[in-house]
Design a protein around this motif. Structure first.
Motif, PDB file in Angstrom:
ATOM      1  N   UNK B  18       0.843  -1.190   0.000  1.00 12.61           N
ATOM      2  CA  UNK B  18       0.000   0.000   0.000  1.00 12.61           C
ATOM      3  C   UNK B  18       0.883   1.246   0.000  1.00 12.61           C
ATOM      4  N   UNK B  19       0.685   2.130  -0.986  1.00 12.65           N
ATOM      5  CA  UNK B  19       1.502   3.348  -1.028  1.00 12.65           C
ATOM      6  C   UNK B  19       1.313   4.184   0.231  1.00 12.65           C
ATOM      7  N   UNK B  20       2.386   4.816   0.654  1.00 13.05           N
ATOM      8  CA  UNK B  20       2.330   5.623   1.874  1.00 13.05           C
ATOM      9  C   UNK B  20       1.359   6.784   1.709  1.00 13.05           C
ATOM     10  N   UNK B  21       1.174   7.219   0.493  1.00 13.67           N
ATOM     11  CA  UNK B  21       0.212   8.297   0.235  1.00 13.67           C
ATOM     12  C   UNK B  21      -1.194   7.831   0.585  1.00 13.67           C
ATOM     13  N   UNK B  22      -1.518   6.602   0.160  1.00 16.42           N
ATOM     14  CA  UNK B  22      -2.840   6.053   0.473  1.00 16.42           C
ATOM     15  C   UNK B  22      -3.021   5.872   1.971  1.00 16.42           C
ATOM     16  N   UNK B  23      -2.000   5.345   2.600  1.00 14.30           N
ATOM     17  CA  UNK B  23      -2.069   5.166   4.053  1.00 14.30           C
ATOM     18  C   UNK B  23      -2.299   6.502   4.721  1.00 14.30           C
ATOM     19  N   UNK B  24      -1.524   7.497   4.276  1.00 14.73           N
ATOM     20  CA  UNK B  24      -1.659   8.830   4.823  1.00 14.73           C
ATOM     21  C   UNK B  24      -3.074   9.376   4.699  1.00 14.73           C
ATOM     22  N   UNK B  25      -3.640   9.216   3.517  1.00 14.13           N
ATOM     23  CA  UNK B  25      -5.008   9.692   3.314  1.00 14.13           C
ATOM     24  C   UNK B  25      -5.983   8.994   4.247  1.00 14.13           C
ATOM     25  N   UNK B  26      -5.831   7.688   4.355  1.00 18.30           N
ATOM     26  CA  UNK B  26      -6.745   6.899   5.181  1.00 18.30           C
ATOM     27  C   UNK B  26      -6.715   7.323   6.647  1.00 18.30           C
ATOM     28  N   UNK B  27      -5.520   7.515   7.154  1.00 17.74           N
ATOM     29  CA  UNK B  27      -5.414   7.777   8.594  1.00 17.74           C
ATOM     30  C   UNK B  27      -5.263   9.263   8.915  1.00 17.74           C
ATOM     31  N   UNK B  28      -5.111  10.090   7.871  1.00 19.08           N
ATOM     32  CA  UNK B  28      -5.024  11.518   8.112  1.00 19.08           C
ATOM     33  C   UNK B  28      -3.646  11.980   8.542  1.00 19.08           C
ATOM     34  N   UNK B  29      -2.659  11.629   7.727  1.00 14.79           N
ATOM     35  CA  UNK B  29      -1.276  12.011   8.014  1.00 14.79           C
ATOM     36  C   UNK B  29      -0.575  12.190   6.665  1.00 14.79           C
ATOM     37  N   UNK B  30       0.448  13.018   6.639  1.00 15.71           N
ATOM     38  CA  UNK B  30       1.161  13.221   5.373  1.00 15.71           C
ATOM     39  C   UNK B  30       1.983  11.978   5.036  1.00 15.71           C
ATOM     40  N   UNK B  31       2.258  11.783   3.737  1.00 15.19           N
ATOM     41  CA  UNK B  31       3.068  10.634   3.315  1.00 15.19           C
ATOM     42  C   UNK B  31       4.408  10.580   4.044  1.00 15.19           C
ATOM     43  N   UNK B  32       5.006  11.738   4.236  1.00 10.48           N
ATOM     44  CA  UNK B  32       6.312  11.764   4.891  1.00 10.48           C
ATOM     45  C   UNK B  32       6.225  11.249   6.326  1.00 10.48           C
ATOM     46  N   UNK B  33       5.176  11.657   7.006  1.00  9.57           N
ATOM     47  CA  UNK B  33       5.005  11.214   8.387  1.00  9.57           C
ATOM     48  C   UNK B  33       4.818   9.705   8.448  1.00  9.57           C
ATOM     49  N   UNK B  34       4.031   9.198   7.513  1.00 10.80           N
ATOM     50  CA  UNK B  34       3.832   7.748   7.456  1.00 10.80           C
ATOM     51  C   UNK B  34       5.167   7.053   7.234  1.00 10.80           C
ATOM     52  N   UNK B  35       5.910   7.569   6.273  1.00  9.53           N
ATOM     53  CA  UNK B  35       7.222   7.000   5.933  1.00  9.53           C
ATOM     54  C   UNK B  35       8.136   6.895   7.155  1.00  9.53           C
ATOM     55  N   UNK B  36       8.190   7.976   7.914  1.00 12.27           N
ATOM     56  CA  UNK B  36       9.064   7.986   9.086  1.00 12.27           C
ATOM     57  C   UNK B  36       8.593   6.987  10.142  1.00 12.27           C
ATOM     58  N   UNK B  37       7.302   6.890  10.314  1.00 13.01           N
ATOM     59  CA  UNK B  37       6.782   5.949  11.306  1.00 13.01           C
ATOM     60  C   UNK B  37       7.072   4.510  10.893  1.00 13.01           C
ATOM     61  N   UNK B  38       6.869   4.242   9.622  1.00 13.55           N
ATOM     62  CA  UNK B  38       7.134   2.887   9.135  1.00 13.55           C
ATOM     63  C   UNK B  38       8.604   2.540   9.312  1.00 13.55           C
ATOM     64  N   UNK B  39       9.449   3.494   8.942  1.00 11.57           N
ATOM     65  CA  UNK B  39      10.887   3.261   9.069  1.00 11.57           C
ATOM     66  C   UNK B  39      11.252   2.946  10.521  1.00 11.57           C
ATOM     67  N   UNK B  40      10.731   3.758  11.430  1.00 14.19           N
ATOM     68  CA  UNK B  40      11.020   3.548  12.848  1.00 14.19           C
ATOM     69  C   UNK B  40      10.558   2.164  13.306  1.00 14.19           C
ATOM     70  N   UNK B  41       9.352   1.800  12.906  1.00 14.23           N
ATOM     71  CA  UNK B  41       8.821   0.507  13.366  1.00 14.23           C
ATOM     72  C   UNK B  41       9.595  -0.666  12.771  1.00 14.23           C
ATOM     73  N   UNK B  42      10.166  -0.462  11.600  1.00 14.52           N
ATOM     74  CA  UNK B  42      11.026  -1.514  11.038  1.00 14.52           C
ATOM     75  C   UNK B  42      12.297  -1.621  11.864  1.00 14.52           C
ATOM     76  N   UNK B  43      12.859  -0.485  12.202  1.00 18.94           N
ATOM     77  CA  UNK B  43      14.102  -0.484  12.983  1.00 18.94           C
ATOM     78  C   UNK B  43      13.876  -1.076  14.372  1.00 18.94           C
ATOM     79  N   UNK B  44      12.744  -0.726  14.965  1.00 18.57           N
ATOM     80  CA  UNK B  44      12.440  -1.233  16.308  1.00 18.57           C
ATOM     81  C   UNK B  44      12.060  -2.705  16.310  1.00 18.57           C
ATOM     82  N   UNK B  45      11.775  -3.239  15.136  1.00 16.21           N
ATOM     83  CA  UNK B  45      11.439  -4.654  15.049  1.00 16.21           C
ATOM     84  C   UNK B  45       9.968  -4.959  15.271  1.00 16.21           C
ATOM     85  N   UNK B  46       9.156  -3.920  15.377  1.00 20.31           N
ATOM     86  CA  UNK B  46       7.714  -4.167  15.481  1.00 20.31           C
ATOM     87  C   UNK B  46       7.230  -4.773  14.171  1.00 20.31           C
ATOM     88  N   UNK B  47       7.772  -4.219  13.074  1.00 21.45           N
ATOM     89  CA  UNK B  47       7.587  -4.874  11.777  1.00 21.45           C
ATOM     90  C   UNK B  47       8.776  -5.803  11.599  1.00 21.45           C
TER      91      UNK B  47
END
Lengths: 152, 152
Positions: B18-47
């Motif tokens: 799912x493109x980060x733009x779509x995720x952003x639209x769905x949850x009400x956040x900019x694509x960049x913000x989504x990107x950073x959160x995803x990156x963090x969660x990958x690093x933390x191992x949640x993903x």
DNA sequence: CCATAAATGAAACAAAATTGCAAATTCACC
DNA sequence: GGTGAATTTGCAATTTTGTTTCATTTATGG
């Protein structure tokens, strides 16, 4: 489906975020060719889903249970009904319809044993067709994947 | 980890392309913000992983088995050794270390019953610490996923 | 051996992810 | 409640990745 396809699948089922360029380099194909093959395999359904695997513990589902379910009647419509209730339950990760003494094997995740106990009421005790069920508690999940052995 | 993160995870564990733009639209956040959160969660191992799920049947592994393994000794080093042999076997999709009568539950895929029979020799008969094992054959895989129930 | 169909690579193109930066928000402490 | 530090955000620019086009090559069937 040739060995190029299989090599692509081997990579994607380990990491589906691998850039097509990298895949191409690894298997000796241009990025465009990889792209077309992946697209085709998605359309054909060989690639069924693309998902992130999350850490259960952090997300509040640390308990894993394996449940063997024994049914009262083997009537097809009753089985189907029961099956549906299992499949539609979000705590049920996997549902196998099996041969032998039991009829279903379920893999279930839960927040706690108390939470699971509650679930058993909905899923098993509330269902007249469930004769009995046997729960095995997982102390450790040693391996958890959906990686298929692919022979080239 | 806030409810934005959880909403992102809910989407990604269903479809991680799912493109980060779509995720952003769905949850009400900019694509960049989504990107950073995803990156963090990958690093933390949640993903933990990002994978493609393939169709077993097409790839020549139509048989699924659920195996309960009973060990001879509960000595920790013997258990570990056995565990390792299970985990390292590519046919073993899942390995649970469990309480109760049995010690392990395995989910195994195979090309055929004959293929599985061969596997049992390597995995169980060749291992002195395996007292016995009970195989349940899956007639149907009704649900197969790793989707975790996420409560916001 | 030829004609046709299918698959490929290179390059152009489009879309998505990532980064830099200033503004806004949140949070801890007073 | 107010203040400053730290964090998070959105926007825009940049970079990377995915997709399409098209000429060429490779495979296929008669």
């Amino acid at each position: 489906m040739d060995s190029f396809d299989k090599e692509i699948l081997k990579i994607l089922q380990k990491n589906n975020l691998t850039p097509q360029r990298d895949i191409g380099e690894t298997i000796g194909l241009s990025p465009a060719a990889v792209q077309r093959r992946v697209k085709r395999m998605r359309e054909e359904g060989i690639i069924k889903h693309d998902i992130s695997i999350l850490e259960r513990e952090t997300l509040g589902n640390p308990v894993t249970l394996i449940v063997e379910v024994f049914l009262e009647s083997e009537q097809i419509d009753l089985i189907d009904e029961t099956k549906k209730s299992f499949v539609s339950c979000s705590a049920v990760q996997q549902c196998y319809y099996v041969t032998g003494e039991s009829d279903f094997v379920l893999i279930i995740v839960a927040k706690s044993m108390a939470d699971y106990e509650k679930l058993t009421r909905e899923l098993f005790f509330a269902n007249k067709n469930v004769k009995r069920f046997r729960t095995v508690v997982a102390m450790g999940v040693e391996k958890l994947g959906l990686n298929i052995p692919i022979t080239l």
